[in-house]
Design an enzyme around this catalytic site. Structure first.
Site, PDB file in Angstrom:
ATOM      1  N   HIS A  72       0.835  -1.212   0.000  1.00  0.00           N
ATOM      2  CA  HIS A  72       0.000   0.000   0.000  1.00  0.00           C
ATOM      3  C   HIS A  72       0.868   1.260   0.000  1.00  0.00           C
ATOM      4  O   HIS A  72       0.580   2.231  -0.699  1.00  0.00           O
ATOM      5  CB  HIS A  72      -0.906   0.017   1.248  1.00  0.00           C
ATOM      6  CG  HIS A  72      -1.870  -1.126   1.314  1.00  0.00           C
ATOM      7  ND1 HIS A  72      -2.027  -1.915   2.436  1.00  0.00           N
ATOM      8  CD2 HIS A  72      -2.733  -1.626   0.381  1.00  0.00           C
ATOM      9  CE1 HIS A  72      -2.959  -2.829   2.207  1.00  0.00           C
ATOM     10  NE2 HIS A  72      -3.395  -2.688   0.978  1.00  0.00           N
TER      11      HIS A  72
ATOM     12  N   LYS B 243     -18.015  -6.695   9.460  1.00  0.00           N
ATOM     13  CA  LYS B 243     -16.759  -7.439   9.467  1.00  0.00           C
ATOM     14  C   LYS B 243     -15.800  -6.823  10.499  1.00  0.00           C
ATOM     15  O   LYS B 243     -15.397  -5.671  10.347  1.00  0.00           O
ATOM     16  CB  LYS B 243     -16.133  -7.363   8.056  1.00  0.00           C
ATOM     17  CG  LYS B 243     -15.208  -8.528   7.761  1.00  0.00           C
ATOM     18  CD  LYS B 243     -14.848  -8.542   6.281  1.00  0.00           C
ATOM     19  CE  LYS B 243     -13.361  -8.798   6.105  1.00  0.00           C
ATOM     20  NZ  LYS B 243     -12.834  -8.310   4.846  1.00  0.00           N
TER      21      LYS B 243
ATOM     22  N   ARG C 289      -2.464  -6.306  -8.348  1.00  0.00           N
ATOM     23  CA  ARG C 289      -1.390  -7.297  -8.245  1.00  0.00           C
ATOM     24  C   ARG C 289      -1.499  -8.390  -9.287  1.00  0.00           C
ATOM     25  O   ARG C 289      -0.507  -8.963  -9.706  1.00  0.00           O
ATOM     26  CB  ARG C 289      -1.416  -7.948  -6.852  1.00  0.00           C
ATOM     27  CG  ARG C 289      -0.895  -7.055  -5.757  1.00  0.00           C
ATOM     28  CD  ARG C 289      -1.281  -7.573  -4.409  1.00  0.00           C
ATOM     29  NE  ARG C 289      -2.716  -7.485  -4.233  1.00  0.00           N
ATOM     30  CZ  ARG C 289      -3.358  -7.747  -3.112  1.00  0.00           C
ATOM     31  NH1 ARG C 289      -2.704  -8.173  -2.058  1.00  0.00           N
ATOM     32  NH2 ARG C 289      -4.663  -7.605  -3.034  1.00  0.00           N
TER      33      ARG C 289
ATOM     34  N   SER D 126      -2.583  -8.154   2.935  1.00  0.00           N
ATOM     35  CA  SER D 126      -3.004  -7.967   4.328  1.00  0.00           C
ATOM     36  C   SER D 126      -3.448  -9.290   4.934  1.00  0.00           C
ATOM     37  O   SER D 126      -3.170  -9.568   6.103  1.00  0.00           O
ATOM     38  CB  SER D 126      -4.154  -6.957   4.400  1.00  0.00           C
ATOM     39  OG  SER D 126      -3.737  -5.705   3.934  1.00  0.00           O
TER      40      SER D 126
HETATM   41  P1  ADP Z   1      -9.857  -3.882  -0.052  1.00  0.00           P
HETATM   42  O1  ADP Z   1     -10.370  -4.517   1.191  1.00  0.00           O
HETATM   43  O2  ADP Z   1     -10.692  -2.734  -0.529  1.00  0.00           O
HETATM   44  O3  ADP Z   1      -9.462  -4.818  -1.163  1.00  0.00           O
HETATM   45  P2  ADP Z   1      -7.082  -3.617   0.738  1.00  0.00           P
HETATM   46  O4  ADP Z   1      -6.722  -2.901   1.981  1.00  0.00           O
HETATM   47  O5  ADP Z   1      -6.902  -5.099   0.745  1.00  0.00           O
HETATM   48  O6  ADP Z   1      -8.544  -3.164   0.434  1.00  0.00           O
HETATM   49  O7  ADP Z   1      -6.280  -3.034  -0.498  1.00  0.00           O
HETATM   50  C1  ADP Z   1      -6.432  -1.699  -0.919  1.00  0.00           C
HETATM   51  C2  ADP Z   1      -5.878  -1.542  -2.325  1.00  0.00           C
HETATM   52  O8  ADP Z   1      -4.481  -1.827  -2.328  1.00  0.00           O
HETATM   53  C3  ADP Z   1      -6.489  -2.497  -3.361  1.00  0.00           C
HETATM   54  O9  ADP Z   1      -6.597  -1.811  -4.588  1.00  0.00           O
HETATM   55  C4  ADP Z   1      -5.473  -3.601  -3.465  1.00  0.00           C
HETATM   56  O10 ADP Z   1      -5.531  -4.247  -4.719  1.00  0.00           O
HETATM   57  C5  ADP Z   1      -4.192  -2.813  -3.312  1.00  0.00           C
HETATM   58  N1  ADP Z   1      -3.065  -3.618  -2.839  1.00  0.00           N
HETATM   59  C6  ADP Z   1      -3.026  -4.451  -1.784  1.00  0.00           C
HETATM   60  N2  ADP Z   1      -1.801  -5.022  -1.648  1.00  0.00           N
HETATM   61  C7  ADP Z   1      -1.051  -4.539  -2.672  1.00  0.00           C
HETATM   62  C8  ADP Z   1       0.307  -4.747  -3.103  1.00  0.00           C
HETATM   63  N3  ADP Z   1       1.117  -5.608  -2.477  1.00  0.00           N
HETATM   64  N4  ADP Z   1       0.743  -4.092  -4.203  1.00  0.00           N
HETATM   65  C9  ADP Z   1      -0.104  -3.244  -4.849  1.00  0.00           C
HETATM   66  N5  ADP Z   1      -1.378  -2.998  -4.507  1.00  0.00           N
HETATM   67  C10 ADP Z   1      -1.857  -3.623  -3.425  1.00  0.00           C
END
Ligand code: ADP
Length: 158
Positions: free
Chosen positions: A18, A42, A91, A129
């Protein structure tokens, strides 16, 4: 006019993946608002207030970044904070399928908003995450995946 992007997500936790999207996004936007979506149905693993202050700490030298939490629809929050852009990371094709749908819906709700996707930096592609939560739950150190130091605080048990 100032170009503001909302970077919405669960950020449970906020990872180096992120952070990379935010830092690269700063080359495109004047301000990035990191928006942690609250989902009533959640429970979080890392408490919201703790995550907000950890992210703020990670960007303490970056005045163009701020952190908010929100309820409700992301597109409406973008409008409220004056953001014409949503920033998201991609990703893999699974991310794409999901993002494709939500970006259409967001534009249906707020037609002036464009979602901008940044492709992950290859070395951060495996960082997610959910994997970090699993590692942490079983006592594995996860600091290497995070842009801040996790203080040992109790985490919610869900
Ligand atoms: P959500 O629950 O909305 O999917 P996340 O917190 O999991 O939110 O992720 C937020 C954003 O960051 C999403 O667009 C996700 O694809 C992106 N993201 C998560 N991990 C990575 C990473 N390692 N590299 C690039 N983008 C990422």
């Amino acid at each position: 006019m100032k170009k503001i992007a909302l970077f919405p997500g669960s950020f449970d936790p906020f990872t180096k993946g992120h952070e990379d999207i935010v830092l690269r996004g700063l080359r495109l936007f004047d301000e990035i608002v990191i928006g942690i979506g609250r989902n009533a149905s959640k429970a979080r693993y890392f408490p919201l207030e703790q995550m907000i202050s950890l992210i703020e700490g990670a960007f303490q030298h970056e005045p163009a970044v701020r952190v908010i939490s929100y309820d409700g629809l992301t597109a409406n929050v973008a409008r409220d904070v004056g953001a014409k852009f949503l920033l998201r990371g991609l990703r893999n094709t699974t991310d794409f399928e999901y993002e494709n749908g939500i970006s259409q819906v967001n534009r249906y709700i707020y037609e002036d908003v464009e979602t901008v996707f940044l492709i992950t930096s290859p070395h951060l592609a495996p960082v997610s995450s959910s994997i970090i939560r699993d590692l942490h739950r079983y006592g594995q150190a996860v600091d290497t995946f995070l842009p801040y130091k996790l203080v040992d605080q109790p985490v919610s048990q869900q």
